[in-house]
Scaffold this active site. Structure first.
Site, PDB file in Angstrom:
ATOM      1  CG  ASN A   1      -2.315  -0.664   0.995  1.00 30.63           C
ATOM      2  OD1 ASN A   1      -2.666  -0.919   0.067  1.00 30.63           O
ATOM      3  ND2 ASN A   1      -2.739  -1.386   1.712  1.00 30.63           N
TER       4      ASN A   1
ATOM      5  CD  GLU B   1      -2.757  -6.807   6.277  1.00 33.61           C
ATOM      6  OE1 GLU B   1      -2.182  -6.785   7.295  1.00 33.61           O
ATOM      7  OE2 GLU B   1      -3.887  -6.416   5.889  1.00 33.61           O
TER       8      GLU B   1
END
Length: 310
Positions: free
Chosen positions: A165, A200
């Protein structure tokens, strides 16, 4: 007892033996017409009429007149009224036709309800099952597993996902999560499913498999993620996952809600082993000791699971 049952016996012949005398006594008796006139049809088919109630009342009227006529010896007319009552009763047993517009509306509402139900148990980003479904279905699977091979739960976590990210942006991170779910769900055995645990982390629920088969399924999923051409999404991207696999034999008798929680805790502690032992690995228990599957099995150091494993 209705006129149908009364007249069903002894009315087979339309005229009695004393027909001549009966004819001489005939007078103009009031009767209900056997066939409805156009006026009657128009009145009965008005939209504000309740058809089943009208038909039932007409049946009762025919039976009453048939009973009265039979008591007077007018058997032919009684028989005709009885036949009319039976014909009307047969109409009552036929289901009313359903307008096509109403049928389409019902079908549409059913589809919308099914879609809403499906959306309520799906993760909006990855389309995998969500935590709500996982918690409910895991308990159900534990209760159903019976004499099958048992139940395996694999907790999957993306390695270094925060760096993905930070380096490539959250849009790329979302695409990664979606692709990982697609890879995890490929070639799952019958009855197995993937659910998003949070962030995640994902869970593979593998019912009806023994421990060795479960290790093979989890290792194949890990390898698919590692071997995927991630650079086609963005240059320089590489994604791997770590997996903690907990297997419970089918013959373990335990409260299902407690068993589900215990198995998730065990998978989480084994995920810790996979992470601390170098990542990109599947960790599982065998003989009370932690092991790594696949190529990671050759690593020198295997960190023991955290104390919550058993």
């Amino acid at each position: 007892m209705t006129a149908v049952s009364v007249l069903g016996q002894g009315v087979a012949e339309p005229e009695p033996q004393h027909a001549a005398a009966w004819r001489e006594r005939r007078v103009a008796e009031p009767t209900v017409p056997l066939r409805r006139t156009q006026h009657d049809a128009d009145w009965s088919e008005r939209p504000d009429r309740d058809q089943p109630v009208d038909t039932a009342n007409l049946v009762s009227l025919h039976e009453s007149i048939a009973t009265l006529l039979a008591s007077r010896g007018q058997y032919r007319q009684a028989y005709q009224h009885l036949r009319s009552a039976l014909d009307l009763m047969s109409e009552l047993t036929q289901p009313p036709p359903i307008p096509e517009q109403l049928r389409r509306e019902v079908d549409r509402l059913r589809r919308e309800h099914a879609e809403a139900q499906e959306q309520s148990i799906r993760d909006s980003l990855t389309a995998s099952y969500n935590r709500r479904y996982l918690d409910r279905r895991l308990i159900e699977v534990l209760a159903e597993r019976g004499g099958a091979g048992g139940l395996a739960v694999a907790l999957v976590d993306l390695d270094w996902f925060k760096q993905v990210n930070d380096t490539f942006g959250h849009l790329v991170g979302d695409r990664v999560l979606q692709q990982v779910v697609e890879l995890l769900q490929r070639e799952l055995p019958k009855g197995a499913f993937c659910a998003r645990y949070g962030g995640e982390e994902f869970v593979l629920v593998l019912p009806g498999v023994d421990g060795q088969t479960a290790v093979g399924v989890a290792e194949a999923a890990r390898a698919r993620v590692e071997e995927h051409p991630w650079s086609s999404l963005v240059l320089g991207l590489r994604v791997t996952v770590s997996v903690g696999l907990a297997h419970a034999p089918a013959d373990v008798a335990e409260d299902t809600s407690m068993a589900a929680e215990r198995q998730l805790r065990e998978a989480d502690s084994l995920l810790y082993t996979a992470k601390q032992s170098g990542r990109n690995a599947v960790a599982y228990l065998s003989g009370g000791k932690a092991h790594l599957a696949g190529p990671a099995a050759g690593r020198r150091a295997v960190i023991p699971p955290r104390a919550a494993a058993r």
